[in-house]
Scaffold this motif. Structure first.
Motif, PDB file in Angstrom:
ATOM      1  N   PHE A  82       0.858  -1.180   0.000  1.00 28.76           N
ATOM      2  CA  PHE A  82       0.000   0.000   0.000  1.00 28.76           C
ATOM      3  C   PHE A  82       0.891   1.225   0.000  1.00 28.76           C
ATOM      4  O   PHE A  82       1.849   1.298   0.784  1.00 28.76           O
ATOM      5  N   SER A  83       0.596   2.162  -0.903  1.00 31.34           N
ATOM      6  CA  SER A  83       1.410   3.354  -1.037  1.00 31.34           C
ATOM      7  C   SER A  83       2.868   2.934  -1.236  1.00 31.34           C
ATOM      8  O   SER A  83       3.157   2.120  -2.099  1.00 31.34           O
ATOM      9  N   HIS A  84       3.781   3.366  -0.370  1.00 35.69           N
ATOM     10  CA  HIS A  84       5.207   3.120  -0.611  1.00 35.69           C
ATOM     11  C   HIS A  84       5.806   2.032   0.273  1.00 35.69           C
ATOM     12  O   HIS A  84       7.019   2.044   0.537  1.00 35.69           O
ATOM     13  N   TYR A  85       4.973   1.091   0.730  1.00 41.48           N
ATOM     14  CA  TYR A  85       5.504  -0.006   1.539  1.00 41.48           C
ATOM     15  C   TYR A  85       4.884  -1.342   1.154  1.00 41.48           C
ATOM     16  O   TYR A  85       3.719  -1.417   0.760  1.00 41.48           O
ATOM     17  N   ASN A  86       5.700  -2.390   1.275  1.00 40.48           N
ATOM     18  CA  ASN A  86       5.232  -3.779   1.227  1.00 40.48           C
ATOM     19  C   ASN A  86       5.362  -4.362   2.632  1.00 40.48           C
ATOM     20  O   ASN A  86       6.432  -4.297   3.242  1.00 40.48           O
ATOM     21  N   HIS A  87       4.272  -4.943   3.140  1.00 38.07           N
ATOM     22  CA  HIS A  87       4.265  -5.568   4.465  1.00 38.07           C
ATOM     23  C   HIS A  87       4.227  -7.083   4.271  1.00 38.07           C
ATOM     24  O   HIS A  87       3.275  -7.614   3.690  1.00 38.07           O
ATOM     25  N   LEU A  88       5.256  -7.768   4.749  1.00 40.47           N
ATOM     26  CA  LEU A  88       5.368  -9.214   4.550  1.00 40.47           C
ATOM     27  C   LEU A  88       4.904  -9.976   5.780  1.00 40.47           C
ATOM     28  O   LEU A  88       5.235  -9.618   6.912  1.00 40.47           O
ATOM     29  N   SER A  89       4.149 -11.037   5.544  1.00 40.45           N
ATOM     30  CA  SER A  89       3.788 -11.954   6.622  1.00 40.45           C
ATOM     31  C   SER A  89       5.030 -12.650   7.152  1.00 40.45           C
ATOM     32  O   SER A  89       6.006 -12.851   6.421  1.00 40.45           O
ATOM     33  N   ALA A  90       4.971 -13.028   8.419  1.00 39.49           N
ATOM     34  CA  ALA A  90       6.084 -13.768   9.017  1.00 39.49           C
ATOM     35  C   ALA A  90       6.291 -15.077   8.271  1.00 39.49           C
ATOM     36  O   ALA A  90       5.338 -15.788   7.947  1.00 39.49           O
ATOM     37  N   GLN A  91       7.535 -15.380   8.012  1.00 40.81           N
ATOM     38  CA  GLN A  91       7.894 -16.611   7.329  1.00 40.81           C
ATOM     39  C   GLN A  91       8.533 -17.587   8.310  1.00 40.81           C
ATOM     40  O   GLN A  91       9.464 -17.251   9.041  1.00 40.81           O
ATOM     41  N   LEU A  92       8.011 -18.801   8.296  1.00 40.43           N
ATOM     42  CA  LEU A  92       8.600 -19.918   9.023  1.00 40.43           C
ATOM     43  C   LEU A  92       9.538 -20.671   8.084  1.00 40.43           C
ATOM     44  O   LEU A  92       9.455 -20.506   6.857  1.00 40.43           O
TER      45      LEU A  92
END
Length: 423
Positions: free
Chosen positions: A312-322
């Motif tokens: 969204f806008s100028h960021y990518n938010h990543l889910s936690a990776q196992l």
């Protein structure tokens, strides 16, 4: 590209330095600070004097980092306080008030199993950055933070329910408190999960924002065995609208086992929310119809309750990776090095699937079962982040999902932003 925003790391000798991270990493209109331990930068050692002295040093370190790039404590939009004993939050609050005598940011308090260097407290901050990052700054101007409170959610004198800045709202972590009574609801973890999400929904309703505008959810739960019950309730809140159900939209998500939560709660939930209208004085044409872009790739583990990355806008938010091999759906074999490599490989696959690279990362959050493993983690980590640019958080937890040894989530810059919706 003409709209490129530069990731701008900064470091100062007046705060602790680490080879694996920058003290702060600014991108667009936010600066992400590495979580600050109570280390005296002159000695490189923890300060003596107990939790109050440690809290004061952590805040002093944050203050020094902000001063280094022309900011002040009141520019902070979110504070996260990690303690090893939840009862210590009261002592931290006494110190907190001296640094935030009037304005208070959104906030999260959580007890974790362990902190680096056996510290009792660690504090992290997200900072508004009105001038943006070069070369996309001049037209942005100084943006205004907007705080908001509603009587329909719990109020706390030491935190704002939500702080909006630029194109994001940052929500204070919500405990399962009934705002009418000020007490934790009865009925077990399902009732508590529902109340926490109701509180978030009420806060968003107070600023005329729907629940489906959430881009990232962090769930703190005291017992990972409760996650089936939490998920059962969670699925009744997401997706929330007909449009979201049509595309099966769910936010990016991280699940963390807390050692303890305030008021004896079983669960606590915090959220990061898209804010298409932005904050003044953004021009009208700049602030309407920005699209949330959710994306999954088969090259990383897929989960029906979370999106791998939400831009969204100028960021990518990543889910936690196992450390799950996406081909087998199982944990990789081996120890901490193999698991760390798999986690970072998953993150790399996710960010590359949206045409970005690891160098775009501004913040990395690491959760490990044994902090003694961090030397091995750092050895692998350096292969993915050789410059140590992203800000970073490291905490020790007693358990992770799938009985993993490590879990990592991340935030990446999104230079091209997300486009306005075409009519």
């Amino acid at each position: 590209m003409s709209e490129y925003n530069a990731v701008a790391p900064t470091n100062t000798d007046n705060a602790p330095k680490f080879d694996q991270s920058s003290q702060s990493a600014a991108f667009s209109h936010y600066s992400n600070l590495s979580a600050q331990l109570p280390i005296d930068p002159a000695t490189g050692k923890l300060v003596e004097g107990g939790v109050k002295a440690q809290a004061e040093q952590s805040f002093k370190n944050i203050e020094a980092i902000l001063k280094n790039f022309g900011h002040v404590m009141s520019d902070i939009v979110r504070i996260t306080v990690f303690v090893t004993d939840i009862q210590d939050v009261e002592a931290v609050n006494e110190v907190f008030h001296t640094f935030f005598p009037t304005y208070v940011p959104a906030r999260t308090n959580v007890a974790v199993n362990a902190l680096p260097m056996d510290a009792e407290v660690q504090v992290e901050a997200l900072v508004s950055h009105g001038v943006g990052t070069i070369p996309n700054a001049p037209q942005a101007g100084d943006l205004i933070k907007l705080t908001n409170h509603t009587a329909n959610a719990p109020a706390n004198a030491l935190s704002s329910q939500t702080v909006a800045f630029s194109h994001y709202n940052n929500i204070t972590a919500q405990l399962p408190i009934d705002p009418a009574t000020g007490r934790i609801v009865t009925g077990g973890v399902k009732a508590e999960t529902a109340q926490s999400l109701k509180n978030i929904k009420a806060i968003l309703a107070g600023i005329d924002v729907p629940l489906d505008d959430i881009v990232k959810i962090n769930i703190f739960v005291k017992d990972l065995a409760d996650m089936d019950a939490v998920n059962e309730v969670y699925s009744t809140f997401f997706p929330d609208s007909a449009i979201a159900r049509t595309v099966a939209y769910v936010p990016a998500r991280t699940v963390i086992e807390a050692a303890d939560l305030q008021m004896g709660a079983s669960v606590q939930i915090e959220a990061v929310v898209s804010h298409g209208d932005g904050t003044p004085p953004q021009a009208i044409e700049d602030r309407h119809g920005i699209v949330i872009k959710a994306h999954n790739t088969e090259n990383a583990p897929v989960d029906s309750l979370s999106t791998q990355t939400v831009a969204f806008s100028h960021y990518n938010h990543l889910s936690a990776q196992l450390p799950i091999d996406p081909k087998t759906g199982k944990l990789v074999e081996g120890g901490i090095k193999e698991q760390t490599k798999q986690v970072l490989t998953n993150i790399k696959a996710v960010i590359e699937s949206v045409d970005h690279v690891m160098e775009d990362m501004v913040k990395v959050n690491i959760f490990v079962k044994d902090l003694a493993d961090m030397d091995a983690v750092n050895e692998v980590y350096a292969g993915f982040f050789p410059e140590g640019t992203p800000a970073r958080r490291v905490v020790g937890v007693s358990a992770l999902q799938e009985d993993a040894l490590i879990q990592i989530d991340a935030i990446a810059g999104n230079a091209e932003g997300t486009p306005p919706e075409t009519k």
